[in-house]
Design a protein around this motif. Structure first.
Motif, PDB file in Angstrom:
ATOM      1  N   UNK A  71       0.797  -1.171  -0.065  1.00  0.00           N
ATOM      2  CA  UNK A  71       0.077  -0.018   0.078  1.00  0.00           C
ATOM      3  C   UNK A  71       0.772   1.215   0.025  1.00  0.00           C
ATOM      4  N   UNK A  72       0.341   2.531  -0.384  1.00  0.00           N
ATOM      5  CA  UNK A  72       1.032   3.707  -0.191  1.00  0.00           C
ATOM      6  C   UNK A  72       1.618   3.750   1.160  1.00  0.00           C
ATOM      7  N   UNK A  73       0.960   3.600   2.348  1.00  0.00           N
ATOM      8  CA  UNK A  73       1.366   3.627   3.535  1.00  0.00           C
ATOM      9  C   UNK A  73       2.605   2.910   3.653  1.00  0.00           C
ATOM     10  N   UNK A  74       2.504   1.597   3.358  1.00  0.00           N
ATOM     11  CA  UNK A  74       3.529   0.961   3.553  1.00  0.00           C
ATOM     12  C   UNK A  74       4.878   1.457   2.982  1.00  0.00           C
ATOM     13  N   UNK A  75       4.558   1.982   1.658  1.00  0.00           N
ATOM     14  CA  UNK A  75       5.842   2.533   0.761  1.00  0.00           C
ATOM     15  C   UNK A  75       6.444   3.533   1.369  1.00  0.00           C
ATOM     16  N   UNK A  76       5.649   4.454   2.010  1.00  0.00           N
ATOM     17  CA  UNK A  76       6.273   5.538   3.021  1.00  0.00           C
ATOM     18  C   UNK A  76       7.344   4.990   4.136  1.00  0.00           C
ATOM     19  N   UNK A  77       6.795   3.864   4.591  1.00  0.00           N
ATOM     20  CA  UNK A  77       7.690   3.230   5.579  1.00  0.00           C
ATOM     21  C   UNK A  77       8.781   2.556   4.814  1.00  0.00           C
ATOM     22  N   UNK A  78       8.731   1.969   3.920  1.00  0.00           N
ATOM     23  CA  UNK A  78      10.012   1.659   3.034  1.00  0.00           C
ATOM     24  C   UNK A  78      10.784   2.684   2.537  1.00  0.00           C
ATOM     25  N   UNK A  79      10.339   4.148   2.249  1.00  0.00           N
ATOM     26  CA  UNK A  79      11.271   5.107   1.900  1.00  0.00           C
ATOM     27  C   UNK A  79      12.068   5.391   2.931  1.00  0.00           C
ATOM     28  N   UNK A  80      11.530   5.355   4.450  1.00  0.00           N
ATOM     29  CA  UNK A  80      12.496   5.861   5.334  1.00  0.00           C
ATOM     30  C   UNK A  80      13.783   4.635   5.439  1.00  0.00           C
ATOM     31  N   UNK A  81      13.234   3.518   5.631  1.00  0.00           N
ATOM     32  CA  UNK A  81      14.321   2.456   5.780  1.00  0.00           C
ATOM     33  C   UNK A  81      15.359   2.240   4.735  1.00  0.00           C
ATOM     34  N   UNK A  82      14.787   2.447   3.569  1.00  0.00           N
ATOM     35  CA  UNK A  82      15.617   2.405   2.312  1.00  0.00           C
ATOM     36  C   UNK A  82      16.460   3.625   2.240  1.00  0.00           C
ATOM     37  N   UNK A  83      16.160   4.640   2.742  1.00  0.00           N
ATOM     38  CA  UNK A  83      17.188   5.836   2.792  1.00  0.00           C
ATOM     39  C   UNK A  83      18.413   5.614   3.535  1.00  0.00           C
ATOM     40  N   UNK A  84      17.849   5.045   4.809  1.00  0.00           N
ATOM     41  CA  UNK A  84      18.776   4.897   5.987  1.00  0.00           C
ATOM     42  C   UNK A  84      19.844   3.636   5.353  1.00  0.00           C
ATOM     43  N   UNK A  85      19.110   2.634   4.482  1.00  0.00           N
ATOM     44  CA  UNK A  85      20.146   1.466   4.082  1.00  0.00           C
ATOM     45  C   UNK A  85      20.849   2.104   2.971  1.00  0.00           C
ATOM     46  N   UNK A  86      20.526   3.005   2.091  1.00  0.00           N
ATOM     47  CA  UNK A  86      21.366   3.685   1.068  1.00  0.00           C
ATOM     48  C   UNK A  86      22.689   4.229   1.822  1.00  0.00           C
ATOM     49  N   UNK A  87      22.582   5.057   2.690  1.00  0.00           N
ATOM     50  CA  UNK A  87      23.382   6.051   3.435  1.00  0.00           C
ATOM     51  C   UNK A  87      24.468   4.980   4.165  1.00  0.00           C
ATOM     52  N   UNK A 127      17.951  -3.628  -0.189  1.00  0.00           N
ATOM     53  CA  UNK A 127      17.444  -4.815  -0.232  1.00  0.00           C
ATOM     54  C   UNK A 127      17.218  -5.381   1.084  1.00  0.00           C
ATOM     55  N   UNK A 128      18.222  -4.783   2.363  1.00  0.00           N
ATOM     56  CA  UNK A 128      17.682  -5.291   3.610  1.00  0.00           C
ATOM     57  C   UNK A 128      16.502  -4.369   4.109  1.00  0.00           C
ATOM     58  N   UNK A 129      16.655  -3.265   3.618  1.00  0.00           N
ATOM     59  CA  UNK A 129      15.256  -2.169   4.095  1.00  0.00           C
ATOM     60  C   UNK A 129      13.790  -3.133   3.628  1.00  0.00           C
ATOM     61  N   UNK A 130      13.863  -3.617   2.343  1.00  0.00           N
ATOM     62  CA  UNK A 130      12.663  -4.117   1.749  1.00  0.00           C
ATOM     63  C   UNK A 130      12.314  -5.529   2.637  1.00  0.00           C
ATOM     64  N   UNK A 131      13.606  -6.324   3.159  1.00  0.00           N
ATOM     65  CA  UNK A 131      13.426  -7.527   3.673  1.00  0.00           C
ATOM     66  C   UNK A 131      12.794  -6.857   5.273  1.00  0.00           C
ATOM     67  N   UNK A 132      13.228  -5.862   5.861  1.00  0.00           N
ATOM     68  CA  UNK A 132      12.946  -5.451   7.014  1.00  0.00           C
ATOM     69  C   UNK A 132      10.989  -4.968   6.942  1.00  0.00           C
ATOM     70  N   UNK A 133      10.697  -4.302   5.903  1.00  0.00           N
ATOM     71  CA  UNK A 133       9.433  -4.118   5.712  1.00  0.00           C
ATOM     72  C   UNK A 133       8.464  -5.093   5.443  1.00  0.00           C
ATOM     73  N   UNK A 134       9.045  -6.044   4.430  1.00  0.00           N
ATOM     74  CA  UNK A 134       8.149  -7.272   4.496  1.00  0.00           C
ATOM     75  C   UNK A 134       8.078  -8.110   5.285  1.00  0.00           C
ATOM     76  N   UNK A 135       9.063  -8.066   6.498  1.00  0.00           N
ATOM     77  CA  UNK A 135       8.907  -9.060   7.569  1.00  0.00           C
ATOM     78  C   UNK A 135       7.826  -8.265   8.585  1.00  0.00           C
ATOM     79  N   UNK A 136       7.756  -7.133   8.667  1.00  0.00           N
ATOM     80  CA  UNK A 136       6.759  -6.299   9.552  1.00  0.00           C
ATOM     81  C   UNK A 136       5.440  -6.129   9.076  1.00  0.00           C
ATOM     82  N   UNK A 137       5.285  -6.526   7.661  1.00  0.00           N
ATOM     83  CA  UNK A 137       3.914  -6.531   7.212  1.00  0.00           C
ATOM     84  C   UNK A 137       3.472  -7.790   6.436  1.00  0.00           C
TER      85      UNK A 137
END
Length: 288
Positions: A71-87, A127-137
């Motif tokens: 969902x778009x809400x889950x995408x917002x969560x992913x954006x946060x963790x993906x940004x952290x993962x990139x950095x 990829x780790x951020x995706x796994x985290x969001x996948x696991x939580x949801x």
């Protein structure tokens, strides 16, 4: 022969003549509380910010198609963790693979504003951020990766353009008419390899992946688009490395490849595996 060399040097494009600056906005000198500040906004930082925001908005567009994996809400969560993962992933991979000397002075690792990021490490972080969001949801990791892969070339394109504006990561010496003399690289004209990467990793890969997304049913085969992304990026990077000057602290490795090429090999193999096994996974049934 000497005269031909001199004429070749004179006809080359000088980077300084392009009028580019790594600083997008100079906010001047500030005096606050007895301290002096000189804040500046760099194109490199804007490339990261713009790439993340544009990729996020584009994923939201892709999610409007039937069979969306989140969902778009889950995408917002992913954006946060993906940004952290990139950095974090991008910086740590750069340190371990390209500048291990930084490990002796850990404070240097935190100086992101001085540059030094690995695209391979950033991808692992995503990829780790995706796994985290996948696991939580309770979502599908591969299906999220398919959508993220379609949007990632946006960030790759902006990042490579920022590399060119910075006059960094230049190519090997070249006699081609579009070769450029980069001041920090010496007097020889060189391939503008940053632009080669922007074209391959950014424009062409984006067009291919999104043609596959909209014109075929690849998005309904989990892992297929993610596989195409890995293969597309890996091959693009491998090819351009033949035109890009190897990192001065590493050079060409003992097995004849650069570090960038070496890191793309497992990426391409993983991508091929995802593509070849996509038909064996349960397909997604989406109403048109």
């Amino acid at each position: 022969m000497p005269f031909a060399f001199i004429n070749w040097m004179k006809s080359a494009i000088h980077f300084d003549s392009l009028g580019l600056s790594p600083i997008a906005l100079d906010l001047g000198i500030w005096h606050l509380f007895g301290l002096t500040f000189h804040p500046m906004i760099h194109w490199y930082a804007l490339a990261y910010i713009g790439g993340i925001l544009l990729a996020w908005r584009y994923v939201l567009l892709l999610l409007k198609q039937p069979g969306a994996p989140m969902t778009p809400i889950q995408t917002e969560d992913l954006v946060f963790w993906a940004t952290l993962g990139i950095l974090v992933g991008g910086r740590l991979a750069y340190v371990f693979f390209y500048q291990p000397s930084m490990l002796s002075t850990p404070s240097e690792i935190l100086k992101l504003w001085e540059g030094g990021m690995s695209y391979h490490g950033g991808m692992v972080g995503v990829f780790l951020a995706i796994w985290w969001v996948k696991w939580r949801n309770g979502l599908s990791w591969l299906r999220i990766a398919d959508y993220i892969g379609c949007a990632t070339p946006i960030g790759l394109f902006l990042g490579r353009i920022a590399n060119f504006i910075n006059g960094e990561l230049w190519g090997r010496p070249s006699t081609l008419p579009w070769a450029i003399i980069f001041p920090q690289a010496g007097p020889l004209p060189r391939h503008p390899s940053q632009l080669y990467e922007a074209g391959l990793e950014g424009i062409l890969l984006f067009i291919f992946l999104n043609c596959m997304f909209f014109a075929t049913k690849a998005r309904l085969q989990p892992g297929k688009l993610a596989g195409f992304f890995l293969v597309g990026y890996g091959l693009s990077r491998f090819i351009v490395e033949w035109f890009r000057e190897p990192d001065v602290q590493l050079g060409t490795l003992s097995w004849g490849l650069t570090m960038g090429q070496t890191l793309t090999i497992p990426m391409v193999l993983a991508g091929l595996w995802l593509i070849l096994t996509a038909s064996k996974r349960p397909p997604v049934f989406a109403a048109n």
